[in-house]
Enzyme design. Structure first.
Site, PDB file in Angstrom:
ATOM      1  N   ASP A 120      -7.999  -4.439  -1.379  1.00  0.00           N
ATOM      2  CA  ASP A 120      -8.399  -5.003  -2.671  1.00  0.00           C
ATOM      3  C   ASP A 120      -8.311  -6.526  -2.639  1.00  0.00           C
ATOM      4  OD1 ASP A 120      -8.895  -2.529  -3.932  1.00  0.00           O
ATOM      5  OD2 ASP A 120      -6.778  -2.274  -4.372  1.00  0.00           O
ATOM      6  N   HIS A 138       0.838  -1.187   0.000  1.00  0.00           N
ATOM      7  CA  HIS A 138       0.000   0.000   0.000  1.00  0.00           C
ATOM      8  C   HIS A 138       0.880   1.246   0.000  1.00  0.00           C
ATOM      9  CE1 HIS A 138      -3.274   2.763   1.114  1.00  0.00           C
ATOM     10  NE2 HIS A 138      -4.082   1.802   0.724  1.00  0.00           N
TER      11      HIS A 138
END
Length: 421
Positions: A365, A317
């Site tokens: 995700d 991330h």
């Protein structure tokens, strides 16, 4: 190094460095606001040698303070920073907060509607039980469903959402009333109309006043909506409701700054979400998990992508350093769900490879794609869940933006084309 004197030898480039408290004091802001600047890419930070805090370049902090004198005190000039009381991302602890409340705790204790209302007005704590329910206005639901039904069968769920939002807006003659009470009333109806505009893929009828997760579930999968499945879906909606100034949220705020009505604000957010680098990222992870489950060889699937020069979607991330708290929370709820397709084994293999060989961690995700795979959802389900959830956040940001000066986002273009003759 003491708490009051920066160590000129700290930092990777031997630059004078400041602690979090020193940097915040020099800017005249709270440490939480400084973290928000980090999450938006306005300032860089380095991990302290002891691993327990952050260090900031004194020169970068001074430059940030100088820019702030041309805008609001203690902040960069308008156009590069947006003051918000909604969501805080703490990069030092990898935590996410909604109006000061831990987002993971919100997902554990409250439903999507309660968290949305908390983001909208901050009046009732999101652990209140029972929470509010959204009611779709009959004319909005009917119009949204009619236009969505006219789309080709190949249309994605989010395609149906986009036309549904426009149709619902037309049925609301008072849509330009942007007083907070009017906006929140319209928002609950709009989210319900969006969801109900998607085709049901399983039989049955919708229960009046049902929670959003219960309405959305039969439009994503044919599997029965057990309490455990609905709990995971509802938590996903909560965890995705807002995430500071993501691209779609920025687009929504720009629309709100022109005093666009809330339907147009959501339409702007949906437009930005449509890009493969934002809302479409889940489909890439969906394919990765499908390949790993189908082949029974997660290591081989990862190796093939690395050999092709491709990145491994669903891991790492830009903001979180060690773990994505949203992913961890959602994966915990998914773990006990039934797994007729052998997805759990493939997921465990992918997680092990990422952790041991790539030194990476799963993001939201990835967790959302796991939920879709275990629940028998199609590849566009992740984006649909994302869109429904983030609509609540877009409305919250619109409510903030309606209170700010109008049309305040006007970046200056730097012309690099052919000069005039």
């Amino acid at each position: 190094m003491t708490a009051s004197t920066p160590d000129p030898g700290s930092g990777s480039r031997d630059r004078p460095m400041l602690t979090t408290q020193q940097a915040a004091r020099r800017l005249g802001i709270k440490p939480e606001t400084l973290y928000a600047y980090v999450s938006r890419g306005l300032i860089d930070r380095e991990r302290a040698p002891d691993g327990k805090g952050s260090l900031f370049s004194a020169a970068d902090i001074d430059a940030l303070a100088t820019r702030g004198t041309r805008g609001q005190a203690g902040a960069p000039a308008s156009g590069t920073s947006i003051r918000t009381a909604l969501t805080l991302i703490d990069p030092d602890r990898d935590r996410l907060y909604y109006r000061g409340r831990d987002a993971v705790a919100c997902a554990d204790s409250a439903g999507f509607e309660a968290v949305a209302q908390w983001l909208w007005d901050g009046q009732q704590a999101p652990d209140a039980n029972p929470g509010p329910r959204f009611e779709g206005h009959p004319s909005a639901v009917a119009a949204a469903s009619a236009v969505a039904a006219a789309l080709p069968a190949a249309a994605r769920i989010t395609d149906r959402f986009r036309v549904a939002v426009t149709a619902a807006a037309v049925t609301d003659p008072l849509r330009f009333d942007i007083r907070p009470a009017a906006v929140t009333a319209a928002a609950g109806s709009l989210i319900t109309a969006m969801v109900m505009a998607a085709d049901r893929v399983s039989g049955g009828e919708d229960r009046p006043g049902a929670p959003t997760a219960e309405l959305l579930w039969p439009r994503l999968t044919r599997l029965p909506d057990t309490p455990e499945h609905l709990r995971a879906l509802d938590a996903a909606l909560v965890l995705l409701a807002d995430h500071d100034m993501a691209a779609s949220t920025y687009a929504a705020r720009i629309a709100a700054s022109t005093r666009a009505h809330p339907y147009a604000v959501v339409a702007a957010g949906l437009a930005a979400l449509d890009g493969p680098m934002h809302g479409g990222a889940g489909a890439l992870v969906h394919r990765l998990i499908s390949d790993a489950a189908g082949s029974g060889d997660p290591v081989g699937v990862v190796a093939e992508r690395l050999r092709d020069g491709s990145s491994i979607p669903g891991f790492g991330h830009l903001i979180y350093q060690r773990h994505d708290p949203r992913a961890e929370a959602l994966l915990r709820l998914i773990e006990p769900l039934p797994d007729p397709g052998g997805v759990h084994a493939a997921v465990a293999g992918l997680l092990a490879v990422a952790r041991e060989r790539l030194g990476s961690f799963p993001n939201i995700d990835f967790a959302l794609a796991v939920l879709a795979q275990v629940s028998g959802m199609a590849a566009d389900a992740e984006e649909a869940i994302f869109a429904v959830a983030r609509s609540a956040g877009w409305i919250a940001h619109a409510l903030e933006e309606y209170q700010a000066p109008a049309v305040r986002f006007r970046p200056q273009g730097l012309y690099v084309g052919t000069g005039p003759e």
